[in-house]
Write a protein that holds these residues in place. Structure first.
Motif, PDB file in Angstrom:
ATOM      1  N   THR A 296      39.012  10.816  30.765  1.00  0.00           N
ATOM      2  CA  THR A 296      38.660  11.934  29.883  1.00  0.00           C
ATOM      3  C   THR A 296      37.435  12.677  30.390  1.00  0.00           C
ATOM      4  O   THR A 296      37.391  13.919  30.393  1.00  0.00           O
ATOM      5  CB  THR A 296      38.400  11.428  28.452  1.00  0.00           C
ATOM      6  OG1 THR A 296      39.595  10.822  27.945  1.00  0.00           O
ATOM      7  CG2 THR A 296      37.978  12.561  27.537  1.00  0.00           C
ATOM      8  N   LYS A 297      36.436  11.938  30.828  1.00  0.00           N
ATOM      9  CA  LYS A 297      35.211  12.556  31.356  1.00  0.00           C
ATOM     10  C   LYS A 297      35.525  13.394  32.593  1.00  0.00           C
ATOM     11  O   LYS A 297      35.004  14.507  32.760  1.00  0.00           O
ATOM     12  CB  LYS A 297      34.190  11.471  31.685  1.00  0.00           C
ATOM     13  CG  LYS A 297      32.825  12.004  32.104  1.00  0.00           C
ATOM     14  CD  LYS A 297      31.828  10.858  32.281  1.00  0.00           C
ATOM     15  CE  LYS A 297      30.443  11.389  32.656  1.00  0.00           C
ATOM     16  NZ  LYS A 297      29.474  10.268  32.821  1.00  0.00           N
ATOM     17  N   ALA A 298      36.393  12.864  33.458  1.00  0.00           N
ATOM     18  CA  ALA A 298      36.777  13.595  34.667  1.00  0.00           C
ATOM     19  C   ALA A 298      37.538  14.873  34.301  1.00  0.00           C
ATOM     20  O   ALA A 298      37.336  15.930  34.916  1.00  0.00           O
ATOM     21  CB  ALA A 298      37.628  12.709  35.564  1.00  0.00           C
ATOM     22  N   VAL A 300      37.284  16.682  31.516  1.00  0.00           N
ATOM     23  CA  VAL A 300      36.351  17.655  30.953  1.00  0.00           C
ATOM     24  C   VAL A 300      35.543  18.321  32.064  1.00  0.00           C
ATOM     25  O   VAL A 300      35.369  19.552  32.096  1.00  0.00           O
ATOM     26  CB  VAL A 300      35.417  16.984  29.925  1.00  0.00           C
ATOM     27  CG1 VAL A 300      34.294  17.933  29.510  1.00  0.00           C
ATOM     28  CG2 VAL A 300      36.218  16.536  28.700  1.00  0.00           C
ATOM     29  N   LEU A 301      35.042  17.512  32.991  1.00  0.00           N
ATOM     30  CA  LEU A 301      34.289  18.046  34.116  1.00  0.00           C
ATOM     31  C   LEU A 301      35.147  19.015  34.928  1.00  0.00           C
ATOM     32  O   LEU A 301      34.719  20.131  35.260  1.00  0.00           O
ATOM     33  CB  LEU A 301      33.798  16.906  35.012  1.00  0.00           C
ATOM     34  CG  LEU A 301      33.171  17.320  36.356  1.00  0.00           C
ATOM     35  CD1 LEU A 301      31.860  18.061  36.124  1.00  0.00           C
ATOM     36  CD2 LEU A 301      32.954  16.104  37.250  1.00  0.00           C
ATOM     37  N   GLY A 302      36.348  18.582  35.252  1.00  0.00           N
ATOM     38  CA  GLY A 302      37.220  19.397  36.087  1.00  0.00           C
ATOM     39  C   GLY A 302      37.603  20.715  35.442  1.00  0.00           C
ATOM     40  O   GLY A 302      37.592  21.770  36.093  1.00  0.00           O
ATOM     41  N   LEU A 303      37.937  20.679  34.155  1.00  0.00           N
ATOM     42  CA  LEU A 303      38.315  21.909  33.466  1.00  0.00           C
ATOM     43  C   LEU A 303      37.150  22.892  33.434  1.00  0.00           C
ATOM     44  O   LEU A 303      37.340  24.114  33.539  1.00  0.00           O
ATOM     45  CB  LEU A 303      38.788  21.599  32.044  1.00  0.00           C
ATOM     46  CG  LEU A 303      40.154  20.927  31.928  1.00  0.00           C
ATOM     47  CD1 LEU A 303      40.458  20.574  30.476  1.00  0.00           C
ATOM     48  CD2 LEU A 303      41.250  21.818  32.501  1.00  0.00           C
ATOM     49  N   SER A 304      35.949  22.368  33.295  1.00  0.00           N
ATOM     50  CA  SER A 304      34.767  23.228  33.294  1.00  0.00           C
ATOM     51  C   SER A 304      34.612  23.947  34.632  1.00  0.00           C
ATOM     52  O   SER A 304      34.367  25.155  34.686  1.00  0.00           O
ATOM     53  CB  SER A 304      33.519  22.398  32.995  1.00  0.00           C
ATOM     54  OG  SER A 304      32.348  23.176  33.108  1.00  0.00           O
ATOM     55  N   ILE A 305      34.768  23.219  35.719  1.00  0.00           N
ATOM     56  CA  ILE A 305      34.620  23.817  37.051  1.00  0.00           C
ATOM     57  C   ILE A 305      35.757  24.797  37.337  1.00  0.00           C
ATOM     58  O   ILE A 305      35.532  25.918  37.816  1.00  0.00           O
ATOM     59  CB  ILE A 305      34.568  22.721  38.130  1.00  0.00           C
ATOM     60  CG1 ILE A 305      33.338  21.836  37.929  1.00  0.00           C
ATOM     61  CG2 ILE A 305      34.551  23.339  39.529  1.00  0.00           C
ATOM     62  CD1 ILE A 305      33.312  20.599  38.800  1.00  0.00           C
ATOM     63  N   LEU A 306      36.974  24.412  37.021  1.00  0.00           N
ATOM     64  CA  LEU A 306      38.137  25.249  37.326  1.00  0.00           C
ATOM     65  C   LEU A 306      38.198  26.506  36.467  1.00  0.00           C
ATOM     66  O   LEU A 306      38.913  27.457  36.805  1.00  0.00           O
ATOM     67  CB  LEU A 306      39.422  24.433  37.145  1.00  0.00           C
ATOM     68  CG  LEU A 306      39.623  23.277  38.132  1.00  0.00           C
ATOM     69  CD1 LEU A 306      40.855  22.457  37.748  1.00  0.00           C
ATOM     70  CD2 LEU A 306      39.763  23.799  39.562  1.00  0.00           C
ATOM     71  N   SER A 307      37.445  26.544  35.372  1.00  0.00           N
ATOM     72  CA  SER A 307      37.430  27.740  34.533  1.00  0.00           C
ATOM     73  C   SER A 307      36.845  28.943  35.260  1.00  0.00           C
ATOM     74  O   SER A 307      37.032  30.089  34.841  1.00  0.00           O
ATOM     75  CB  SER A 307      36.634  27.473  33.244  1.00  0.00           C
ATOM     76  OG  SER A 307      35.250  27.292  33.532  1.00  0.00           O
ATOM     77  N   ALA A 308      36.165  28.700  36.369  1.00  0.00           N
ATOM     78  CA  ALA A 308      35.570  29.791  37.152  1.00  0.00           C
ATOM     79  C   ALA A 308      36.556  30.416  38.132  1.00  0.00           C
ATOM     80  O   ALA A 308      36.216  31.391  38.820  1.00  0.00           O
ATOM     81  CB  ALA A 308      34.345  29.277  37.911  1.00  0.00           C
ATOM     82  N   LEU A 309      37.780  29.905  38.206  1.00  0.00           N
ATOM     83  CA  LEU A 309      38.770  30.446  39.135  1.00  0.00           C
ATOM     84  C   LEU A 309      39.214  31.849  38.714  1.00  0.00           C
ATOM     85  O   LEU A 309      39.399  32.126  37.528  1.00  0.00           O
ATOM     86  CB  LEU A 309      39.991  29.533  39.202  1.00  0.00           C
ATOM     87  CG  LEU A 309      39.888  28.273  40.059  1.00  0.00           C
ATOM     88  CD1 LEU A 309      41.092  27.374  39.829  1.00  0.00           C
ATOM     89  CD2 LEU A 309      39.775  28.639  41.545  1.00  0.00           C
ATOM     90  N   SER A 310      39.406  32.714  39.697  1.00  0.00           N
ATOM     91  CA  SER A 310      39.976  34.040  39.461  1.00  0.00           C
ATOM     92  C   SER A 310      41.468  34.001  39.794  1.00  0.00           C
ATOM     93  O   SER A 310      41.880  33.301  40.728  1.00  0.00           O
ATOM     94  CB  SER A 310      39.288  35.082  40.347  1.00  0.00           C
ATOM     95  OG  SER A 310      37.901  35.112  40.096  1.00  0.00           O
ATOM     96  N   LEU A 311      42.256  34.717  39.024  1.00  0.00           N
ATOM     97  CA  LEU A 311      43.704  34.859  39.251  1.00  0.00           C
ATOM     98  C   LEU A 311      44.475  33.548  39.118  1.00  0.00           C
ATOM     99  O   LEU A 311      45.660  33.502  39.408  1.00  0.00           O
ATOM    100  CB  LEU A 311      43.990  35.466  40.633  1.00  0.00           C
ATOM    101  CG  LEU A 311      43.459  36.873  40.880  1.00  0.00           C
ATOM    102  CD1 LEU A 311      43.884  37.353  42.269  1.00  0.00           C
ATOM    103  CD2 LEU A 311      43.960  37.845  39.826  1.00  0.00           C
ATOM    104  N   VAL A 312      43.813  32.486  38.690  1.00  0.00           N
ATOM    105  CA  VAL A 312      44.480  31.199  38.463  1.00  0.00           C
ATOM    106  C   VAL A 312      44.135  30.745  37.046  1.00  0.00           C
ATOM    107  O   VAL A 312      42.957  30.478  36.754  1.00  0.00           O
ATOM    108  CB  VAL A 312      44.044  30.128  39.481  1.00  0.00           C
ATOM    109  CG1 VAL A 312      44.742  28.796  39.178  1.00  0.00           C
ATOM    110  CG2 VAL A 312      44.361  30.579  40.903  1.00  0.00           C
ATOM    111  N   PRO A 313      45.111  30.661  36.151  1.00  0.00           N
ATOM    112  CA  PRO A 313      44.811  30.273  34.767  1.00  0.00           C
ATOM    113  C   PRO A 313      44.394  28.811  34.671  1.00  0.00           C
ATOM    114  O   PRO A 313      44.735  28.000  35.543  1.00  0.00           O
ATOM    115  CB  PRO A 313      46.139  30.517  34.040  1.00  0.00           C
ATOM    116  CG  PRO A 313      47.182  30.411  35.112  1.00  0.00           C
ATOM    117  CD  PRO A 313      46.542  30.945  36.359  1.00  0.00           C
TER     118      PRO A 313
END
Length: 408
Positions: A296-298, A300-313
């Motif tokens: 779960t911790k991984a 949450v961390l990953g979704l936070s970082i990937l939220s900065a992607l452009s053109l990739v939901p």
């Protein structure tokens, strides 16, 4: 000359990705490997204690072909509790991992020419084993329905040759969890069309709030006598290398599986069986809670970082421990006359950025990439930041106002 069946499949795409990552690392490159379908963890104490006790008791002989009676009893109790349906030992086969359970199911159910419905993207082993058994995989596209198969699409694909439907939830590679309505609809379709359901729930231990994993048998008890449940402890107990799983289904199917397994592997590893029995008898709630918290911790961390992607939901990541990136818009903007990019190109780009991932082409999807977040948190953090930077740098070179290239 090789047998014709060897032309029906190739090595696992996920395994090939792991090999490529290891080869790059062996050449001296600092590669962050996000390809493996496993959680990095120490052994559960109860599993370790059970294995050591079995070794100290010199347990080195054959067991029943489909596993220790006591282990099958414990598994029957486990599945009965999970599905709210009674299960008995003659409906359980212990196998050398979920892959053998799936292989046994395909060989026991399919005759040459039978068709099997498989939602895509799919784990590559599903169609490979259908092909080995002489069957024909029929793929149901799910990219336009949030990676959940539409009942109308499944129903439209049924023919007089259709024998079974593969249901994999939480899904590998997409991380999607099928809701009760979808499961109930699939079960009813199977009942109406007299089809088998191959229900793979290997990632069921990792369902992320607010989503919950449910067995199709508990949602639709009427499908109980036409459902084969496939599971393992590779994911839920971080035991990928131990190769211990099970198949649950109607007694006549398990009887056929027993005969088949007697001529392939015979019984699963005896030490692994006793270790698992020790775990099932005593439990290890502290370990299981720690493992779920780690995943779960991984996430949450990953979704936070990937939220900065452009053109990739943002990936759904409802269950399991994979982020599945939908590259449809990124690739649409990238494609130009005479050059059509796919997920393979993205994976190569990411490898150049020192991040190893699995191309969606391994799962029948040329517009997806799978990332595992079962790795060490520090590596995950570094890897996803490198990935995000590489993809965003590529995005900045794209004029997405340009018209999309017509398909065909």
């Amino acid at each position: 000359m090789l047998a014709h069946r060897t032309t029906l499949f190739k090595s696992s795409g996920t395994a090939a990705a792991r090999v490529a990552a290891k080869a790059a690392a062996a050449s001296g490159r600092d590669i962050i490997d996000l390809t493996a379908g496993e959680v990095w963890s120490d052994l559960a104490p109860s599993v370790r204690d059970g294995a050591i006790a079995a070794i100290n008791r010199n347990l080195n002989r054959y067991t029943d072909t489909v596993g220790l009676l006591e282990l099958r009893q414990a598994l029957a109790s486990k599945i009965s509790a999970e599905t709210a349906q009674p299960w008995s030992v003659d409906e359980i086969a212990v196998t050398s991992g979920a892959k053998q359970a799936l292989f046994n199911a395909a060989m026991a159910l399919l005759t040459p020419g039978d068709e099997v419905l498989i939602p895509a993207p799919y784990w590559s082993t599903f169609p490979a084993q259908v092909g080995i058994a002489g069957g024909t995989p029929v793929f149901i596209e799910t990219r336009n329905s949030n990676y959940v198969p539409r009942l109308m699409d499944l129903a439209a694909a049924v023919t007089s040759k259709t024998k079974a439907i593969v249901v994999n939830t939480p899904n590998n590679p997409t991380g999607t969890i099928y809701d009760r309505g979808t499961l109930a609809g699939i079960a009813q379709l199977a009942i109406d069309q007299d089809l088998w359901i191959i229900f793979d729930e290997c990632y069921g231990a990792f369902a992320h709030d607010p989503h919950t994993h449910q067995s199709i048998v508990s949602v639709a008890p009427g499908a109980r006598d036409r459902t084969l449940i496939v599971n393992s402890f590779s994911k839920s107990l971080a035991l990928t290398g131990w190769r211990i799983g099970y198949l649950a289904g109607p007694a006549p199917v398990i009887s056929a599986v027993k005969a088949l397994q007697s001529h392939t592997t015979s019984n699963p590893n005896v030490i692994a069986q006793h270790a698992l029995l020790h775990f099932l008898e005593r439990g290890d709630p502290a370990f299981q809670l720690q493992l779920r918290r780690q995943v779960t911790k991984a996430r949450v961390l990953g979704l936070s970082i990937l939220s900065a992607l452009s053109l990739v939901p943002p990936p759904a990541a409802q269950g399991g421990f994979y982020f599945y990136l939908d590259l449809t818009e990124l690739l649409r903007c990238t494609n130009r006359p005479g050059r059509k990019f796919t997920a393979d190109d993205v994976v190569n780009l990411l490898m150049d950025a020192a991040v190893a991932t699995v191309s969606g082409t391994a799962f029948g999807d040329p517009a997806g990439v799978r990332l595992s977040y079962g790795v060490d948190l520090e590596l995950l953090d570094r890897g996803l930041r490198l990935l995000t930077a590489a993809l965003n740098a590529w995005t900045r070179t794209i004029d997405c106002k340009a018209p999309a290239i017509e398909e065909g």
